[in-house]
Design an enzyme around this catalytic site. Sequence first.
Site, PDB file in Angstrom:
ATOM      1  CB  SER A  40      -0.804   0.003   1.427  1.00  0.00           C
ATOM      2  OG  SER A  40      -1.625   1.141   1.131  1.00  0.00           O
ATOM      3  CG  HIS A  79      -3.906  -1.799  -1.972  1.00  0.00           C
ATOM      4  ND1 HIS A  79      -5.151  -2.056  -1.650  1.00  0.00           N
ATOM      5  CD2 HIS A  79      -4.750  -0.687  -0.290  1.00  0.00           C
ATOM      6  CE1 HIS A  79      -6.046  -1.705  -0.819  1.00  0.00           C
ATOM      7  NE2 HIS A  79      -5.592  -0.821  -0.076  1.00  0.00           N
ATOM      8  CG  ASP A 107      -5.389   1.989   0.919  1.00  0.00           C
ATOM      9  OD1 ASP A 107      -6.470   1.516   1.368  1.00  0.00           O
ATOM     10  OD2 ASP A 107      -4.071   1.714   1.550  1.00  0.00           O
ATOM     11  CG  MET A 166      -8.041   6.875   2.329  1.00  0.00           C
ATOM     12  SD  MET A 166      -7.311   7.354   4.396  1.00  0.00           S
ATOM     13  CE  MET A 166      -5.836   5.921   4.225  1.00  0.00           C
ATOM     14  CG  HIS A 177      -9.652   0.207  -0.585  1.00  0.00           C
ATOM     15  ND1 HIS A 177      -8.997   0.345   0.610  1.00  0.00           N
ATOM     16  CD2 HIS A 177     -10.405   0.794   0.057  1.00  0.00           C
ATOM     17  CE1 HIS A 177     -10.053   0.036   2.124  1.00  0.00           C
ATOM     18  NE2 HIS A 177     -10.805  -0.162   1.414  1.00  0.00           N
ATOM     19  CG  MET A 233     -11.317   3.551   2.975  1.00  0.00           C
ATOM     20  SD  MET A 233      -9.797   3.400   3.662  1.00  0.00           S
ATOM     21  CE  MET A 233      -8.509   3.520   1.926  1.00  0.00           C
ATOM     22  CG  MET A 251     -11.511  -2.773   5.236  1.00  0.00           C
ATOM     23  SD  MET A 251     -10.156  -1.671   4.688  1.00  0.00           S
ATOM     24  CE  MET A 251      -8.996  -1.024   5.451  1.00  0.00           C
ATOM     25  CG  ASP A 256      -6.388  -2.873   2.888  1.00  0.00           C
ATOM     26  OD1 ASP A 256      -5.390  -1.907   3.480  1.00  0.00           O
ATOM     27  OD2 ASP A 256      -6.601  -1.824   3.077  1.00  0.00           O
ATOM     28  N   GLY A 295       1.008  -2.117   4.039  1.00  0.00           N
ATOM     29  CA  GLY A 295       1.465  -1.092   3.816  1.00  0.00           C
ATOM     30  C   GLY A 295       3.404  -0.693   4.896  1.00  0.00           C
TER      31      GLY A 295
HETATM   32  C1  DX5 Z   1      -5.823   2.157   5.957  1.00  0.00           C
HETATM   33  C2  DX5 Z   1      -6.028   1.504   4.149  1.00  0.00           C
HETATM   34  C3  DX5 Z   1      -5.039   0.467   4.199  1.00  0.00           C
HETATM   35  C4  DX5 Z   1      -3.926   0.938   5.093  1.00  0.00           C
HETATM   36  C5  DX5 Z   1      -2.876  -0.460   5.672  1.00  0.00           C
HETATM   37  O1  DX5 Z   1      -7.527   2.737   5.287  1.00  0.00           O
HETATM   38  O2  DX5 Z   1      -7.021   0.679   4.011  1.00  0.00           O
HETATM   39  O3  DX5 Z   1      -4.750  -0.617   3.075  1.00  0.00           O
HETATM   40  O4  DX5 Z   1      -2.942   1.065   4.068  1.00  0.00           O
HETATM   41  O5  DX5 Z   1      -1.717   0.166   6.455  1.00  0.00           O
HETATM   42  P1  DX5 Z   1      -0.683  -0.455   7.402  1.00  0.00           P
HETATM   43  O6  DX5 Z   1      -0.566  -2.146   6.701  1.00  0.00           O
HETATM   44  O7  DX5 Z   1       0.019  -0.182   7.706  1.00  0.00           O
HETATM   45  O8  DX5 Z   1      -1.721  -0.712   7.940  1.00  0.00           O
HETATM   46 ZN    ZN Z   2      -6.558  -0.370   1.736  1.00  0.00          ZN
END
Ligand code: DX5
Ligand code: ZN
Length: 224
Positions: free
Chosen positions: A9, A34, A36, A38, A67, A69, A140, A174, A196
């Site tokens: 990520s 990946h 993210d 947001m 992804h 969000m 999640m 994730d 990530g």
């Molecule tokens: C959280 C994201 C994840 C995040 C994971 O909202 O959807 O993809 O980057 O990060 P780690 O691996 O650090 O938990």
């Molecule tokens: Zn994610």
Amino acid sequence: MPEIQIMPSILAADFGRLAEGCQRAEAAGAEQIHVDVMDGVFVPNISFGPDVVKMSSASVDIPQNVHLMVTRPQDHIKAFASAGSDTILIHIEAKCDVAETLAAIRGMGKRAGITLNPETPVESIFPCLENRWVDEVLVMSVHPGFGGQKYLSYVEGKIATIRRMADWVDVSIDGGIDDQTVAAAAAHGANLFVAGSYLYKQEDMQAAVSNLRKAAQDNYCKAI
Ligand code: DX5
Ligand code: ZN
């Protein structure tokens, strides 16, 4: 057996060198990037828009697992599809017609995915499996919004339920995935692993990606 894949990520990459962060993941042997997205409404944080997917897809050859969000994904899927996404994941908790939005993603030639938050009952996504609206289900294992949180093992029962219902679907996990947590997620049936902070803090990302993949392969579906 579905293919086991590791998806770094880029939320955990250095934002001043994002293209290098993508290339580092590809060079480490990761199968997908990946991304993210947001919107500051669906989750408290704001991250990337379509231009970052454009940069990411231009900087590597591996697919972009995007992804969303965001509260109203239906307003944004076209922009993310044109930017070079290969998979677009929306949330079951979003304010949208899920069936229609997933069909629209596929209509643009992209893989469609549904995501569920840790507290969301697994039954909420059953129609997506029963009607085969999705190619991927993302479970999640942290509350979305930030990297670096602790893995919530209580979601593992949901992974197992999804895997028992559908051997054909990609089940991704994730949040909080590292060399300790990957095995249990795989044992319950996950085959795609987002990581990530764990991966980006490694000096040798290639070894870490290989270790995660090996641990997942060795434990896949052992608990179900
Ligand atoms: C959280 C994201 C994840 C995040 C994971 O909202 O959807 O993809 O980057 O990060 P780690 O691996 O650090 O938990
Ligand atoms: Zn994610």
